[in-house]
Write a protein that holds these residues in place. Structure first.
Motif, mmCIF file in Angstrom:
data_model
loop_
_atom_site.group_PDB
_atom_site.id
_atom_site.type_symbol
_atom_site.label_atom_id
_atom_site.label_comp_id
_atom_site.label_asym_id
_atom_site.label_seq_id
_atom_site.Cartn_x
_atom_site.Cartn_y
_atom_site.Cartn_z
ATOM 1 N N ASP A 36 0.806 -1.215 0.000
ATOM 2 C CA ASP A 36 0.000 0.000 0.000
ATOM 3 C C ASP A 36 0.845 1.275 0.000
ATOM 4 N N THR A 37 1.902 1.293 0.826
ATOM 5 C CA THR A 37 2.703 2.517 0.971
ATOM 6 C C THR A 37 3.990 2.498 0.161
ATOM 7 N N HIS A 38 4.392 1.310 -0.317
ATOM 8 C CA HIS A 38 5.651 1.119 -1.047
ATOM 9 C C HIS A 38 6.863 1.516 -0.199
ATOM 10 N N ARG A 39 6.721 1.387 1.117
ATOM 11 C CA ARG A 39 7.842 1.673 2.015
ATOM 12 C C ARG A 39 8.629 0.391 2.272
ATOM 13 N N LEU A 40 9.949 0.537 2.344
ATOM 14 C CA LEU A 40 10.819 -0.584 2.685
ATOM 15 C C LEU A 40 10.560 -0.967 4.143
ATOM 16 N N THR A 41 10.214 -2.227 4.365
ATOM 17 C CA THR A 41 9.817 -2.681 5.698
ATOM 18 C C THR A 41 10.731 -3.806 6.154
ATOM 19 N N ILE A 42 11.408 -3.593 7.265
ATOM 20 C CA ILE A 42 12.332 -4.589 7.812
ATOM 21 C C ILE A 42 11.558 -5.551 8.703
ATOM 22 N N ILE A 43 11.668 -6.845 8.445
ATOM 23 C CA ILE A 43 10.921 -7.804 9.250
ATOM 24 C C ILE A 43 11.817 -8.753 10.051
ATOM 25 N N ASP A 44 13.094 -8.837 9.738
ATOM 26 C CA ASP A 44 13.999 -9.694 10.515
ATOM 27 C C ASP A 44 15.454 -9.371 10.179
ATOM 28 N N ILE A 45 16.334 -9.647 11.150
ATOM 29 C CA ILE A 45 17.787 -9.589 10.927
ATOM 30 C C ILE A 45 18.326 -10.975 11.221
ATOM 31 N N ASN A 46 19.204 -11.467 10.365
ATOM 32 C CA ASN A 46 19.694 -12.847 10.484
ATOM 33 C C ASN A 46 21.192 -12.895 10.751
ATOM 34 N N ILE A 47 21.565 -13.765 11.663
ATOM 35 C CA ILE A 47 22.968 -13.938 11.994
ATOM 36 C C ILE A 47 23.652 -14.814 10.939
ATOM 37 N N PHE A 48 24.779 -14.368 10.398
ATOM 38 C CA PHE A 48 25.589 -15.107 9.416
ATOM 39 C C PHE A 48 24.706 -16.024 8.557
ATOM 40 N N PRO A 49 23.964 -15.461 7.602
ATOM 41 C CA PRO A 49 23.034 -16.250 6.785
ATOM 42 C C PRO A 49 23.760 -17.194 5.833
ATOM 43 N N SER A 50 23.005 -17.926 5.045
ATOM 44 C CA SER A 50 23.592 -18.929 4.143
ATOM 45 C C SER A 50 24.253 -18.313 2.916
ATOM 46 N N TYR A 51 23.877 -17.100 2.564
ATOM 47 C CA TYR A 51 24.352 -16.425 1.350
ATOM 48 C C TYR A 51 24.004 -17.212 0.092
ATOM 49 N N GLU A 52 22.944 -18.019 0.199
ATOM 50 C CA GLU A 52 22.466 -18.773 -0.957
ATOM 51 C C GLU A 52 21.984 -17.806 -2.043
ATOM 52 N N GLY A 53 22.472 -18.000 -3.258
ATOM 53 C CA GLY A 53 22.101 -17.117 -4.355
ATOM 54 C C GLY A 53 23.060 -15.961 -4.545
ATOM 55 N N VAL A 54 24.153 -15.936 -3.757
ATOM 56 C CA VAL A 54 25.156 -14.867 -3.877
ATOM 57 C C VAL A 54 26.473 -15.484 -4.356
ATOM 58 N N PRO A 55 26.690 -15.584 -5.662
ATOM 59 C CA PRO A 55 27.906 -16.217 -6.175
ATOM 60 C C PRO A 55 29.176 -15.440 -5.828
ATOM 61 N N GLN A 56 29.025 -14.158 -5.499
ATOM 62 C CA GLN A 56 30.191 -13.317 -5.185
ATOM 63 C C GLN A 56 30.582 -13.389 -3.716
ATOM 64 N N PHE A 57 29.955 -14.260 -2.941
ATOM 65 C CA PHE A 57 30.184 -14.230 -1.496
ATOM 66 C C PHE A 57 31.656 -14.386 -1.129
ATOM 67 N N PHE A 58 32.319 -15.447 -1.604
ATOM 68 C CA PHE A 58 33.685 -15.712 -1.156
ATOM 69 C C PHE A 58 34.669 -14.650 -1.644
ATOM 70 N N SER A 59 34.487 -14.165 -2.858
ATOM 71 C CA SER A 59 35.376 -13.101 -3.337
ATOM 72 C C SER A 59 35.148 -11.818 -2.539
ATOM 73 N N SER A 60 33.889 -11.554 -2.161
ATOM 74 C CA SER A 60 33.584 -10.371 -1.350
ATOM 75 C C SER A 60 34.145 -10.521 0.055
ATOM 76 N N LEU A 61 34.014 -11.744 0.611
ATOM 77 C CA LEU A 61 34.570 -12.008 1.934
ATOM 78 C C LEU A 61 36.083 -11.834 1.919
ATOM 79 N N LEU A 62 36.728 -12.329 0.878
ATOM 80 C CA LEU A 62 38.171 -12.190 0.743
ATOM 81 C C LEU A 62 38.572 -10.717 0.694
ATOM 82 N N SER A 63 37.855 -9.935 -0.080
ATOM 83 C CA SER A 63 38.159 -8.505 -0.185
ATOM 84 C C SER A 63 38.017 -7.819 1.172
ATOM 85 N N HIS A 64 36.971 -8.191 1.912
ATOM 86 C CA HIS A 64 36.762 -7.590 3.232
ATOM 87 C C HIS A 64 37.870 -8.000 4.193
ATOM 88 N N ILE A 65 38.273 -9.264 4.137
ATOM 89 C CA ILE A 65 39.355 -9.743 5.010
ATOM 90 C C ILE A 65 40.651 -9.007 4.690
#
Length: 313
Positions: free
Chosen positions: A262-291
């Protein structure tokens, strides 16, 4: 093996830590990436898990130069939905005017029906309500229910959270954070429901099964005439992630967001601890860059400290 090669190719050795063995003999470690959520939860009722956690904390406290991803106190608060929802509410107040919000919610610690009903009315929660366990980790944390009236509150099992359900066109946006970067993956979600209260039995469901990429459920099936909800704004998403990173003091976490139909507002419904990152093929390269970024910062800090010490008369 591909992941190990990726890290070794950048001069970083990856070692798997055995918590059942002394960590001192396995180190030293420049940085520790961990997911101790299972151990933290089990430590509340299992002495063996508590011992493993104590040994880990002792090592970390006696090696202050070892970088920890992520700090244990920060992770603990995301294991408790009472704590994480307070964080979300605080974020909403901080970002007033930024089209970011969270649904009204209520912490339930009693099974007294009259007290619960009075609290729902006082808080002005609207039906249907989504009921979630207080513990935000493990298989039980995915067991949820939709409650459609005061009568349905008899199905509440405290401690838990009651949250006003927001119609969002059956689309969930899972935001995966890796340091300065974030990635958004679209998943199925609960379909729209009429605003209650009305006479309908409580619907019990598993949120993990409903929101799998391949999920096909009667709870996610939309009427063909339902309009498509617009995707979240990249700018608004970036603001949300930046504020959450600062508030949590974490680099590896996930956020479940929806767009209010109805309002088209971004609505936060949960925060997750260290999620699976399923569907994120760049995860390990991004993690490496952050490290690498963390290690470079650590090196620069040690260098400045060394220079300061050597220049001290």
């Amino acid at each position: 093996m591909v992941v190990l090669s990726l890290f070794r190719g950048r001069g970083i050795e990856v070692v798997e830590i055995d918590l059942s063995q002394p960590m001192e003999s396995q180190g030293p470690f420049d940085i520790i990436v961990h997911k101790l959520s299972d151990v933290i939860v089990e430590a509340e009722h299992d002495s063996r898990s508590q011992q493993l956690l104590d040994n880990f904390q002792t090592y970390v406290s006696t090696h202050p130069h070892t970088v920890l991803l992520d700090p244990l106190p920060a992770m603990r608060q995301l294991l408790d939905r009472f704590a994480s929802y307070r964080i979300i509410s605080k974020l909403q107040n901080t970002l007033q005017g930024k089209s970011i919000c969270c649904p009204p919610y209520l912490e339930i610690n009693t099974d007294n029906m009259s007290i619960i009903q009075e609290a729902v009315d006082r808080k002005q929660l609207t039906y249907p309500l989504i009921c979630k366990t207080r513990v935000a980790h493990g298989s039980r944390s995915h067991e949820m229910s939709l409650i459609f009236s005061h009568a349905g509150l008899r199905d509440v099992r405290p401690p838990c959270v009651l949250q006003s359900f927001v119609n969002h066109g059956a689309v969930l946006h899972k935001v995966f954070v890796v340091g300065e970067q974030h990635f958004t993956v679209e998943r199925p979600s609960l379909k729209n429901f009429p605003t209650g209260p009305y006479d309908r039995k409580t619907v019990f469901f598993n949120s993990h099964e409903v929101s799998k990429p391949e999920s096909c459920s009667r709870l996610t099936a939309l009427d063909e005439t339902t309009p498509r909800v617009p995707a979240p704004s990249d700018d608004v998403m970036a603001v949300m992630v930046k504020e959450l990173r600062a508030e949590l003091g974490m680099a590896l976490f996930g956020v479940d967001v929806i767009m209010n139909i109805d309002t088209h507002r971004l609505t936060i419904i949960d925060i997750n601890i260290f999620p699976s990152y399923e569907g994120v093929p760049q995860f390990f390269s991004s993690l490496l860059s952050h490290i690498e970024c963390l290690l470079n910062t650590r090196h620069d800090t040690k260098l400045r400290l060394s220079q300061t010490t050597s220049n001290t008369p």
